[in-house]
Write an enzyme that holds these catalytic residues in place. Structure first.
Site, PDB file in Angstrom:
ATOM      1  N   PHE A 371       0.794  -1.226   0.000  1.00 47.22           N
ATOM      2  CA  PHE A 371       0.000   0.000   0.000  1.00 47.22           C
ATOM      3  C   PHE A 371       0.829   1.281   0.000  1.00 47.22           C
ATOM      4  CE2 PHE A 371      -2.034  -3.229   2.848  1.00 47.22           C
ATOM      5  CZ  PHE A 371      -2.734  -3.842   1.825  1.00 47.22           C
ATOM      6  N   CYS A 372       1.944   1.270  -0.712  1.00 46.20           N
ATOM      7  CA  CYS A 372       2.810   2.460  -0.794  1.00 46.20           C
ATOM      8  C   CYS A 372       3.179   2.977   0.594  1.00 46.20           C
ATOM      9  CB  CYS A 372       2.148   3.581  -1.611  1.00 46.20           C
ATOM     10  SG  CYS A 372       1.835   3.106  -3.304  1.00 46.20           S
ATOM     11  N   ALA A 373       3.283   2.047   1.541  1.00 47.16           N
ATOM     12  CA  ALA A 373       3.746   2.404   2.896  1.00 47.16           C
ATOM     13  C   ALA A 373       4.605   1.226   3.350  1.00 47.16           C
ATOM     14  CB  ALA A 373       2.567   2.626   3.831  1.00 47.16           C
TER      15      ALA A 373
END
Ligand code: PLP
Length: 452
Positions: A371-373
């Protein structure tokens, strides 16, 4: 099962009646549970855009009637967003492409040498622009409670008491959905003379965001997460650093006058205010759509929307708690306040496989990955080794492999209770009975094997 409490109805969104094919060949209504990535358009936003579209014209210097009308609507949209965010006198609204664009714009506008503080738990859009702009960054370790976050910031700021400093903090995590103590962090930041930008990409669609109340210096959000998927986003807040900075893009619209000098060079006088950072032809429809969404959410009332979402969150978390194989990911603990965003892993399942089965066998659209984290999800998964390096891409997966990534379910103002119930029923069934189809890797994506 129907609700026993008095809740508002879901807001009408596009796609609510869309049927999607299952791997079996049957069709079912699509359960869109990936709002945190992009929310469906509100019907109201769509209708307002459609009503305006015939009147669309070039903005700013157009002399014709439609140009003037469009210019008025564009500038009115700015005021609507300012009211929605409860901006202060002198604050400005810059229309951007989305949150990533807004934060990159701000990174380029900070005074030289500004030290930026960011928790390593941030979305990459909040984590990466600062170093990319050549600024010194203090990355703060993942806190395990809101109080720890506040204490960690105070400690970090005490080490760098001089010069321009900025805290970038999310309002609600795109992974856990947990709310961050924005007002408290801002109080601490201001006490040390630092400024704050709030990444409200996940907060604004769920909660009222008042710049006055939170006292943050800037706020950024994306239209496509706020039910207005027409390519516009917002950076709003203090004007001083934005007006003093070089324009984000050089070009028409940002320049007031351009003159040829005697020595053959070109002298430019740049605009002050939002135009300075909006070079090029602006996305009028996108801005108008964002404003329409702000109006629609304000009129629906955040109190009513939050009550409904609270009910769905409780229903979801209670349902998942009854499935021992499901582990919900959390930084701040089970009791932490959150928006309708929740990530989890399922014992014995690869997350890509599980998500693929939810889609192929139940018509439910969730998301799997990091999740782009990446730093946050890896911390939550127990510091396991690196997952995929590409945003949202699942690692090559086979059923039964251990989890290197997670599954995220997210929802909002348009989600009917039936979607939550269908999702819970599907999770229960997959956990107890397994997938009914075989799955294989196709171009890095787990897909149902119709050659069964
Ligand atoms: N910040 C958060 C918390 C997000 O969840 C996202 C997107 O998922 C972003 C920033 C980036 O938003 P966008 O992709 O719209 O630029």
């Amino acid at each position: 099962m129907s609700t026993s409490v008095d809740l508002c109805a879901p807001l009408a969104v596009l796609g609510a009646d869309v049927q999607v094919p299952l791997v079996s060949g049957e069709k079912v209504g699509y359960a869109a549970l990936d709002y945190a990535a992009s929310a469906p358009a509100l019907q109201r936003v769509w209708d307002e855009v459609a009503a305006y579209a015939p009147y669309y014209g070039s903005v700013h210097r157009g002399a014709g009637y439609l140009s003037q009308l469009s210019t008025d609507l564009f500038e009115q949209s700015r005021r609507t967003v300012a009211d929605f965010l409860e901006l202060r006198e002198g604050d400005q609204v810059v229309f951007t492409r989305a949150t990533t664009d807004s934060l990159n714009l701000l990174a380029g506008a900070l005074p030289a040498g500004t030290r930026v503080f960011a928790f390593e738990t941030e979305h990459h859009a909040s984590l990466l622009p600062w170093a990319q702009a050549g600024l010194p960054v203090s990355y703060l370790r993942a806190p395990r409670s809101p109080e720890q976050a506040v204490a960690a910031l105070a400690e970090a700021l005490a080490q760098f008491p001089e010069g321009p400093r900025l805290l970038c903090v999310t309002g609600a995590s795109n992974v856990t959905g947990e709310l961050w103590p924005v007002a408290e962090l801002t109080r601490v930041a201001h006490r040390y003379g630092a400024r704050v930008v709030l990444d409200a990409a996940q907060l604004a669609p769920h909660h009222r965001v008042s710049v006055r109340e939170l006292d943050v210096d800037w706020v950024a959000f994306s239209g496509h997460k706020l039910y207005a998927p027409f390519g516009a986003g917002v950076l709003a807040g203090r004007s001083d650093w934005l007006d003093a900075a070089a324009p984000y893009l050089a070009g028409g619209g940002a320049s007031r006058t351009v003159a040829r000098e005697a020595d053959g060079s070109v002298a430019v006088e740049w605009h002050q205010g939002p135009a300075r950072h909006e070079a090029g032809s602006p996305n009028v429809i996108g801005a108008y759509a964002v404003a329409a969404a702000c109006r629609a959410l304000t009129e629906a009332g955040f109190e009513a929307l939050e009550a409904r979402e609270r009910y769905l969150i409780d229903r979801l978390t209670a349902g998942l708690a009854e499935i021992p194989q499901v582990k919900v990911l959390s930084l701040f603990g089970a009791e932490a306040a959150r928006v309708g965003v929740l990530s989890f892993v399922v014992e014995g399942w690869n997350s890509s496989h599980f998500s693929a089965a939810l889609s192929a066998e139940y018509g439910i659209g969730v998301r799997d990955g990091l999740f782009c984290a990446h730093p946050l999800v890896r911390t939550l998964l127990g510091g396991e080794e690196a997952g995929p390096s590409e945003c949202g891409a699942p690692e090559p997966s086979l059923p039964g492999e251990r989890s290197l990534n997670a599954i995220r379910v997210s929802f909002g103002a348009g989600t009917p209770e039936e979607h939550i119930d269908r999702f819970l029923g599907a999770v229960r069934e997959l956990v107890s009975d397994g997938a009914r189809w075989n799955y294989r890797n196709e171009g890095g994506r787990c897909v149902a094997d119709t050659r069964r």
